[in-house]
Design an enzyme around this catalytic site. Structure first.
Site, mmCIF file in Angstrom:
data_model
loop_
_atom_site.group_PDB
_atom_site.id
_atom_site.type_symbol
_atom_site.label_atom_id
_atom_site.label_comp_id
_atom_site.label_asym_id
_atom_site.label_seq_id
_atom_site.Cartn_x
_atom_site.Cartn_y
_atom_site.Cartn_z
ATOM 1 C CG ASP A 11 -1.915 1.088 1.271
ATOM 2 O OD1 ASP A 11 -3.027 0.855 1.744
ATOM 3 O OD2 ASP A 11 -1.602 2.210 0.822
ATOM 4 C CG ASP A 106 -2.737 3.318 -2.506
ATOM 5 O OD1 ASP A 106 -3.816 2.702 -2.413
ATOM 6 O OD2 ASP A 106 -2.178 3.873 -1.548
ATOM 7 C CD GLU A 107 -5.504 -1.349 -0.136
ATOM 8 O OE1 GLU A 107 -5.871 -2.152 0.703
ATOM 9 O OE2 GLU A 107 -6.157 -0.337 -0.435
#
Ligand code: TTP
Ligand code: MG
Length: 360
Positions: A11, A106-107
């Protein structure tokens, strides 16, 4: 017995803000947020760690953020920039595993494989990825490694920013026992408050409380919390994950009356729009739906198709649905939710919807 899995959860740290700082290094060290205009009911998407020290956080009204941190610099979101960086990160991840489940821009989860780079070491995989993202994308990511999915996600948050936390199989039992209940997936401030009122502060307390009482107090979510409190999570990394809906909801400290429902919609829609952008907004919106939970805990949902001509639902389509749904039970409302049912990708041929690895 099933083989022990090794799962890495990655993340990025203050993703949108970190990319803005990369673009303009003079912003480094300053309280910075990405979000909407404070004068027009804008909402903060994210902010730098310097801004977080003032109490600023995601989904906060930009006006409130400015009150807490008068020096806060608020930049408008630049989605193409964020999508490009996301694609770069996802393509780095793809070099380390064939099983990747992206959760947002983003993860992502990765299943560590024995025959991959780093030869099956979760820790080495995470360290390599952290170094490469820093070198090639210019931002930092935090990583968590665990034999269980929900613990890998908790672990990536454990030492943020630029953190790495590993839960080895022998640590699963003691680590979850001492985990505060608000760390469990799906437990927000309201559920945490209810757990605390039952005397449950850590997962060990949930274990002692027992399954029957968890179900009596929390219904089917009680079963899930009980399972997680014992460090159990059967889910594997889901490469074929399809996203079928997206929603946001709010539980109010004071129950709402029918005439107050319409006013709750704009802020919820701003949150929903943020999440929709966050998953890459490549899905076609097919339906809109609302959810109401009443003061007696009964709940109802209602949905309707979105006219084909519309790319984004109008505020009044949610407002009308809420009123119709309210008439089913006609009591004060403790929770309002709004959501989208998503269909296949908005561009391109008809095909099953997936979270594409490289075009998020
Ligand atoms: P997050 O990973 O939740 O947050 P973050 O990366 O900014 O910070 P952290 O270091 O705590 O991980 O979300 C990723 C991006 O998604 C975030 O940079 C902005 C966007 N976002 C929104 O637009 N609205 C929101 O409410 C949230 C939570 C995130
Ligand atoms: Mg992040």
């Amino acid at each position: 017995m099933a083989a022990i899995q090794k799962i890495v959860h990655i993340d990025a740290d203050c993703f949108f803000a970190a990319l803005e700082i990369r673009q303009n290094p003079r912003l480094q060290g300053k309280p910075l947020a990405v979000g909407g205009d404070p004068e027009h009911r804008g909402v903060i998407s994210t902010c730098s760690y310097e801004a977080r020290r003032f109490g600023v956080h995601s989904a906060m009204a930009a006006k409130r953020a400015k009150q807490l941190c008068p020096g806060l610099i608020i930049l408008k979101p630049n989605m193409p920039l964020y999508r490009e960086a996301s694609a770069q990160i996802m393509s780095i991840l793809a070099e380390y595993s064939e099983s990747i489940e992206p959760l947002s821009l983003d993860e992502a989860y990765l299943q560590v494989q024995h025959d991959s780079l780093c030869r099956g070491s979760g820790t080495l995989t995470a360290q390599h990825i952290q170094r490469r993202v820093h070198r090639e994308v210019g931002i930092r990511v935090s990583a968590g490694v665990a034999p269980i999915k929900f613990l890998a996600k908790i672990a990536s948050d454990w030492n943020k920013p630029n953190g790495l936390f590993v839960v080895v199989p022998e640590q699963v039992e003691p680590f979850t026992a001492s985990l505060p209940v608000n760390r469990l997936p799906g437990v927000g401030p309201v559920t945490a408050g209810r757990l605390h009122r039952c005397g449950l502060y850590h997962c060990a307390d949930i274990r002692h409380f027992g399954l029957a009482r968890m179900v009596a107090h929390f219904g089917s979510f009680g079963t899930q919390m009980f399972e997680r409190a014992w460090g159990r999570d059967e889910r594997t990394v889901n490469v074929e994950r399809t996203r079928k809906s997206l929603s946001v909801e709010r539980t109010y400290s004071v129950d709402k009356q029918i005439h107050e429902l319409a006013a709750s919609v704009p802020a919820l829609m701003t949150d929903l729009q943020g999440r929709y952008h966050n998953i890459g907004d490549q899905y076609r919106i097919q339906k809109v739906f609302v959810k109401l939970k009443f003061d007696d805990f009964r709940q109802t949902t209602l949905e309707t198709a979105l006219p084909v001509s519309r790319a984004w639902p109008a505020i009044d389509s949610y407002q009308r649905l809420l009123v119709t749904a309210w008439h089913r039970i006609k009591r004060p409302v403790r929770l309002v939710g709004i959501g989208l049912r998503l269909g296949e990708e908005s561009h391109g041929a008809r095909q099953p919807i997936q979270l594409p690895l490289f075009s998020l």
